[in-house]
Design a protein around this motif. Structure first.
Motif, PDB file in Angstrom:
ATOM      1  N   ALA A   1      49.085  33.951  43.717  1.00 28.10           N
ATOM      2  CA  ALA A   1      48.996  34.750  44.939  1.00 28.10           C
ATOM      3  C   ALA A   1      47.935  34.223  45.912  1.00 28.10           C
ATOM      4  O   ALA A   1      48.199  34.145  47.122  1.00 28.10           O
ATOM      5  N   PRO A   2      46.725  33.845  45.439  1.00 32.69           N
ATOM      6  CA  PRO A   2      45.728  33.331  46.393  1.00 32.69           C
ATOM      7  C   PRO A   2      46.201  32.072  47.138  1.00 32.69           C
ATOM      8  O   PRO A   2      45.884  31.889  48.303  1.00 32.69           O
ATOM      9  N   ALA A   3      46.991  31.239  46.453  1.00 32.54           N
ATOM     10  CA  ALA A   3      47.492  30.022  47.098  1.00 32.54           C
ATOM     11  C   ALA A   3      48.459  30.351  48.230  1.00 32.54           C
ATOM     12  O   ALA A   3      48.653  29.543  49.146  1.00 32.54           O
ATOM     13  N   LEU A   4      49.055  31.546  48.193  1.00 31.74           N
ATOM     14  CA  LEU A   4      49.974  31.976  49.240  1.00 31.74           C
ATOM     15  C   LEU A   4      49.294  32.885  50.263  1.00 31.74           C
ATOM     16  O   LEU A   4      49.954  33.473  51.116  1.00 31.74           O
ATOM     17  N   GLY A   5      47.962  33.008  50.153  1.00 29.25           N
ATOM     18  CA  GLY A   5      47.220  33.797  51.138  1.00 29.25           C
ATOM     19  C   GLY A   5      46.944  35.226  50.742  1.00 29.25           C
ATOM     20  O   GLY A   5      46.601  36.044  51.593  1.00 29.25           O
ATOM     21  N   TYR A   6      47.097  35.555  49.457  1.00 26.43           N
ATOM     22  CA  TYR A   6      46.845  36.916  48.961  1.00 26.43           C
ATOM     23  C   TYR A   6      45.737  36.882  47.900  1.00 26.43           C
ATOM     24  O   TYR A   6      46.019  36.952  46.711  1.00 26.43           O
ATOM     25  N   PRO A   7      44.471  36.800  48.308  1.00 19.91           N
ATOM     26  CA  PRO A   7      43.386  36.708  47.330  1.00 19.91           C
ATOM     27  C   PRO A   7      43.013  38.043  46.680  1.00 19.91           C
ATOM     28  O   PRO A   7      42.257  38.062  45.713  1.00 19.91           O
ATOM     29  N   ILE A   8      43.520  39.150  47.199  1.00 17.92           N
ATOM     30  CA  ILE A   8      43.134  40.470  46.684  1.00 17.92           C
ATOM     31  C   ILE A   8      44.317  41.115  45.980  1.00 17.92           C
ATOM     32  O   ILE A   8      45.416  41.191  46.524  1.00 17.92           O
ATOM     33  N   THR A   9      44.059  41.574  44.758  1.00 18.10           N
ATOM     34  CA  THR A   9      45.039  42.333  43.987  1.00 18.10           C
ATOM     35  C   THR A   9      44.449  43.709  43.736  1.00 18.10           C
ATOM     36  O   THR A   9      43.268  43.832  43.413  1.00 18.10           O
ATOM     37  N   ALA A  10      45.270  44.733  43.888  1.00 13.38           N
ATOM     38  CA  ALA A  10      44.811  46.101  43.638  1.00 13.38           C
ATOM     39  C   ALA A  10      45.936  46.886  42.974  1.00 13.38           C
ATOM     40  O   ALA A  10      47.113  46.561  43.119  1.00 13.38           O
ATOM     41  N   PHE A  11      45.536  47.923  42.245  1.00 13.00           N
ATOM     42  CA  PHE A  11      46.483  48.882  41.695  1.00 13.00           C
ATOM     43  C   PHE A  11      46.274  50.188  42.439  1.00 13.00           C
ATOM     44  O   PHE A  11      45.151  50.662  42.575  1.00 13.00           O
ATOM     45  N   VAL A  12      47.366  50.721  42.958  1.00 12.88           N
ATOM     46  CA  VAL A  12      47.312  51.959  43.727  1.00 12.88           C
ATOM     47  C   VAL A  12      48.097  53.006  42.959  1.00 12.88           C
ATOM     48  O   VAL A  12      49.263  52.806  42.635  1.00 12.88           O
TER      49      VAL A  12
ATOM     50  N   VAL B   1      40.589  47.939  42.871  1.00 11.19           N
ATOM     51  CA  VAL B   1      40.667  46.519  43.204  1.00 11.19           C
ATOM     52  C   VAL B   1      40.372  45.713  41.947  1.00 11.19           C
ATOM     53  O   VAL B   1      39.453  46.026  41.192  1.00 11.19           O
ATOM     54  N   VAL B   2      41.153  44.666  41.728  1.00 11.46           N
ATOM     55  CA  VAL B   2      41.016  43.825  40.539  1.00 11.46           C
ATOM     56  C   VAL B   2      39.896  42.816  40.760  1.00 11.46           C
ATOM     57  O   VAL B   2      39.919  42.067  41.746  1.00 11.46           O
ATOM     58  N   TYR B   3      38.920  42.813  39.840  1.00  7.87           N
ATOM     59  CA  TYR B   3      37.877  41.773  39.853  1.00  7.87           C
ATOM     60  C   TYR B   3      38.417  40.474  39.277  1.00  7.87           C
ATOM     61  O   TYR B   3      38.232  39.404  39.823  1.00  7.87           O
ATOM     62  N   SER B   4      39.024  40.586  38.089  1.00  8.79           N
ATOM     63  CA  SER B   4      39.595  39.420  37.421  1.00  8.79           C
ATOM     64  C   SER B   4      40.692  39.909  36.480  1.00  8.79           C
ATOM     65  O   SER B   4      40.791  41.102  36.203  1.00  8.79           O
ATOM     66  N   SER B   5      41.486  38.970  35.998  1.00 11.30           N
ATOM     67  CA  SER B   5      42.604  39.310  35.111  1.00 11.30           C
ATOM     68  C   SER B   5      42.546  38.415  33.877  1.00 11.30           C
ATOM     69  O   SER B   5      43.104  37.317  33.875  1.00 11.30           O
ATOM     70  N   PRO B   6      41.870  38.888  32.834  1.00 10.43           N
ATOM     71  CA  PRO B   6      41.739  38.054  31.640  1.00 10.43           C
ATOM     72  C   PRO B   6      43.041  37.864  30.867  1.00 10.43           C
ATOM     73  O   PRO B   6      43.142  36.954  30.049  1.00 10.43           O
ATOM     74  N   LEU B   7      44.046  38.679  31.124  1.00  6.96           N
ATOM     75  CA  LEU B   7      45.337  38.537  30.448  1.00  6.96           C
ATOM     76  C   LEU B   7      46.450  38.839  31.432  1.00  6.96           C
ATOM     77  O   LEU B   7      46.520  39.939  31.989  1.00  6.96           O
TER      78      LEU B   7
END
Length: 152
Positions: A64-75, A138-144
């Motif tokens: 996602a960051p490579a396509l311009g989406y550096p932020i992931t969140a769960f709503v 907001v997701v900090y990181s995704s270990p899995l």
């Protein structure tokens, strides 16, 4: 295949599933070598797994960051109505929502959202909030991510 139906798989089927979940672009010849079958027998098994609904498709996994989406969140959305059409309509026109799940508990839906920036996330969550109360994480990181499945 209905949700409650379970197909019986043997070890070769399981090996095929593991190999294809690791590399969905694997050629039939390479897959056949991996599972110690002929190419035609392997192709038949893969076709049977597709026909049974075990294999539902093949996809490319993108960053996602490579396509311009550096932020992931769960709503999470507490939706006050049983009429889900407005939600489905919103999902249809909001491509940044890449997953949506109807769940039990205080919230009715959990959505995975990608955003270009925090202000973009604010815009997206503002649209979702028109339907009910939201909570955003907001997701900090995704270990899995993308764990391979084995039969239950």
């Amino acid at each position: 295949m209905p949700d409650n139906q379970h197909i019986t798989l043997d070890r070769t089927d399981e090996a095929i599933l593991q190999a294809l979940q690791t590399d969905g672009r694997m050629s039939t010849a390479d897959l056949a070598r991996t599972v110690s079958l002929s190419a035609s027998a392997t192709a038949d098994r893969v076709r049977r797994l597709v026909d049974a609904g075990v294999i539902t498709g093949y996809v490319a996994t993108v960053a996602a960051p490579a396509l311009g989406y550096p932020i992931t969140a769960f709503v999470r959305l507490a939706y006050p109505s049983g009429n889900y059409k407005p939600l489905h309509d919103l999902l249809d026109v909001t491509p940044e929502v890449i997953e949506a799940h109807h769940v039990t508990g205080n919230d009715c839906f959990i959505m995975k959202v990608l955003a270009r920036s925090m202000s973009d996330l604010e815009r997206i969550t503002g649209r979702i909030a028109t339907l009910g109360t939201i909570t955003t994480s907001v997701v900090y990181s995704s270990p899995l991510t993308g764990r391979r499945l084995s039969p239950a």
